[in-house]
Design an enzyme around this catalytic site. Structure first.
Site, PDB file in Angstrom:
ATOM      1  N   ASP A 211      40.706 -61.370   7.556  1.00 23.34           N
ATOM      2  CA  ASP A 211      39.765 -60.943   6.530  1.00 23.34           C
ATOM      3  C   ASP A 211      40.265 -61.288   5.123  1.00 23.34           C
ATOM      4  O   ASP A 211      39.560 -61.107   4.143  1.00 23.34           O
ATOM      5  CB  ASP A 211      39.542 -59.428   6.639  1.00 23.34           C
ATOM      6  CG  ASP A 211      38.072 -59.076   6.690  1.00 23.34           C
ATOM      7  OD1 ASP A 211      37.247 -59.980   6.922  1.00 23.34           O
ATOM      8  OD2 ASP A 211      37.742 -57.895   6.486  1.00 23.34           O
TER       9      ASP A 211
ATOM     10  N   ASP B 181      28.962 -40.366   3.165  1.00 34.37           N
ATOM     11  CA  ASP B 181      27.815 -41.142   3.636  1.00 34.37           C
ATOM     12  C   ASP B 181      26.763 -41.246   2.527  1.00 34.37           C
ATOM     13  O   ASP B 181      26.220 -40.234   2.091  1.00 34.37           O
ATOM     14  CB  ASP B 181      27.252 -40.421   4.869  1.00 34.37           C
ATOM     15  CG  ASP B 181      26.211 -41.248   5.594  1.00 34.37           C
ATOM     16  OD1 ASP B 181      25.255 -41.705   4.947  1.00 34.37           O
ATOM     17  OD2 ASP B 181      26.376 -41.432   6.811  1.00 34.37           O
TER      18      ASP B 181
HETATM   19  P1  AMP Z   1      28.747 -49.928   6.869  1.00 36.15           P
HETATM   20  O1  AMP Z   1      30.218 -49.566   6.760  1.00 36.15           O
HETATM   21  O2  AMP Z   1      28.475 -51.315   6.381  1.00 36.15           O
HETATM   22  O3  AMP Z   1      28.152 -49.613   8.208  1.00 36.15           O
HETATM   23  O4  AMP Z   1      27.982 -48.977   5.814  1.00 36.15           O
HETATM   24  C1  AMP Z   1      27.981 -47.563   5.959  1.00 36.15           C
HETATM   25  C2  AMP Z   1      27.331 -46.973   4.711  1.00 36.15           C
HETATM   26  O5  AMP Z   1      25.984 -47.457   4.596  1.00 36.15           O
HETATM   27  C3  AMP Z   1      27.245 -45.449   4.739  1.00 36.15           C
HETATM   28  O6  AMP Z   1      27.579 -44.931   3.464  1.00 36.15           O
HETATM   29  C4  AMP Z   1      25.771 -45.220   5.032  1.00 36.15           C
HETATM   30  O7  AMP Z   1      25.311 -43.992   4.499  1.00 36.15           O
HETATM   31  C5  AMP Z   1      25.141 -46.356   4.269  1.00 36.15           C
HETATM   32  N1  AMP Z   1      23.747 -46.527   4.689  1.00 36.15           N
HETATM   33  C6  AMP Z   1      23.265 -46.973   5.879  1.00 36.15           C
HETATM   34  N2  AMP Z   1      21.911 -46.904   5.896  1.00 36.15           N
HETATM   35  C7  AMP Z   1      21.530 -46.391   4.699  1.00 36.15           C
HETATM   36  C8  AMP Z   1      20.271 -46.076   4.086  1.00 36.15           C
HETATM   37  N3  AMP Z   1      19.109 -46.248   4.734  1.00 36.15           N
HETATM   38  N4  AMP Z   1      20.281 -45.582   2.820  1.00 36.15           N
HETATM   39  C9  AMP Z   1      21.443 -45.394   2.179  1.00 36.15           C
HETATM   40  N5  AMP Z   1      22.646 -45.668   2.675  1.00 36.15           N
HETATM   41  C10 AMP Z   1      22.697 -46.161   3.924  1.00 36.15           C
END
Ligand code: AMP
Length: 253
Positions: free
Chosen positions: A8, A144
Site C-alpha cells: 500500500d 462511524d
Molecule cells: P470504509 O472504511 O471505506 O468502509 O468506510 C467506512 C466509513 O464510511 C464509516 O465512517 C461509515 O460510516 C462511512 N459510510 C458508509 N456509508 C455511509 C453513508 N451512507 N453516509 C455516511 N457515511 C457512510
C-alpha cells in the site's frame, strides 16, 4: 501456491525528498529510514487512474489530481501525471486527516505534556492516538460517519463538532495540495465516506471557490456509491465521486 505482496506504500515511492523528509535530524533518516511513506496507495492509484480516464487524459504528464480516500482510515494524495507527489499519511498511517479513531496531525509536544499529566506510557499513548481519537474522540459517540451525521441532524452538538473538525482538516489539506500541484484539474472523493456522504463532500469544499473548486448541489445530493462528476457544468476543475476498487488492482498486479 504462489504468494504475491502488493504494498500500500508503493504508489507513493515517486515522492521527492522535499515531500517525504521530516525536518528532523537527517541522521534519523540515514540510520532508521524515518521518512514519509504514505498508505492507501492502491486506492489512490486506482481512483487517480479512473479520474484520468473519465477526463480523457490518461498519460498526460500535466494532469493534476487530488484524491481523497475517506473511510475508517483517511488520507489525501496529490497526483501529477499519474504519479504521487505528496500524501498525508506519513511514517505510519496516523498522520494527516482526522479519521474514525485516529487523530491525524497534532502538535507532537502534546504527547510529552500529557505523558506527565495523565501518567501514560507508550502503549497507552499509542491507544489514545489510534483508537480513542478522531471522530470518536471528539464526538464521544461514534467513529462511524453515518451515525454522526444522523446524530447531528437530531441536534447533537458534539457530533456536529466532530464532523466540522473532520471537514475543516480536509479542506486545509485540499488547499495545501492545490499549492503543491500549482493548480488543479480534478478533486476525487472515494472510500465509504467519500463515496456515500454528499454532505461531507460539500462541507469539505466550502470556501474553496476562490481556487475554482465548487460542487453543484443538485448533482452531489443523493450520489452514493457510483461514479459521478459533481462539479458545475463548465467548471474548469472537476469534482469526481469514484468508488475505489483495491481488489481489482491487487488482482491485476
Ligand atoms: P470504509 O472504511 O471505506 O468502509 O468506510 C467506512 C466509513 O464510511 C464509516 O465512517 C461509515 O460510516 C462511512 N459510510 C458508509 N456509508 C455511509 C453513508 N451512507 N453516509 C455516511 N457515511 C457512510
Amino acid at each position: 501456491a504462489p504468494h504475491v505482496a502488493v504494498f500500500d506504500t508503493s504508489f507513493h515511492q515517486t515522492m521527492n525528498p522535499v515531500a517525504f523528509l521530516y525536518a528532523l535530524p537527517y541522521v534519523l533518516y540515514e540510520r532508521h529510514a524515518i521518512r514519509r511513506y504514505g498508505f492507501h496507495g492502491t486506492s489512490h492509484r486506482f481512483v487517480s487512474r479512473r479520474s484520468a480516464e473519465m477526463l480523457g487524459r490518461v498519460g498526460d504528464p500535466a494532469l493534476r489530481v487530488i484524491t481523497c480516500h475517506l473511510g475508517n482510515g483517511c488520507s489525501i494524495t496529490a497526483v501529477r501525471g499519474g504519479r504521487s507527489v505528496d500524501t498525508s499519511m506519513g511514517f505510519t498511517p496516523l498522520e494527516g486527516l482526522v479519521m474514525g479513531r485516529r487523530s491525524g496531525d497534532i502538535d507532537p509536544a502534546i504527547l510529552l505534556y500529557i505523558m506527565g499529566k495523565e501518567e501514560l506510557g507508550a502503549a497507552e499513548l499509542n491507544a489514545l492516538l489510534n483508537k480513542h481519537s478522531g471522530l470518536i474522540g471528539v464526538s464521544g459517540l461514534s467513529n462511524d460517519m453515518r451515525k454522526l451525521l444522523e446524530a447531528e441532524a437530531a441536534g447533537n452538538e458534539r457530533a456536529k463538532l466532530a464532523v466540522d473538525v473532520f471537514c475543516y482538516r480536509l479542506r486545509k489539506y485540499v488547499a495545501a495540495y492545490v499549492g503543491v500541484l500549482g493548480g488543479l484539474d480534478a478533486l476525487v472523493f472515494t472510500g465509504g465516506i467519500g463515496e456515500n456522504a454528499p454532505a461531507v463532500r460539500a462541507r469539505s469544499v466550502e470556501g474553496l471557490g476562490a481556487m475554482g473548486i465548487t460542487i453543484d448541489p443538485s448533482l452531489n445530493d443523493g450520489v452514493r456509491g457510483r461514479e459521478v462528476d459533481v462539479a458545475p457544468a463548465g467548471a474548469a476543475c472537476r469534482v469526481q465521486v469514484i468508488p475505489t476498487n483495491e481488489e481489482l488492482l491487487i488482482a491485476r498486479d
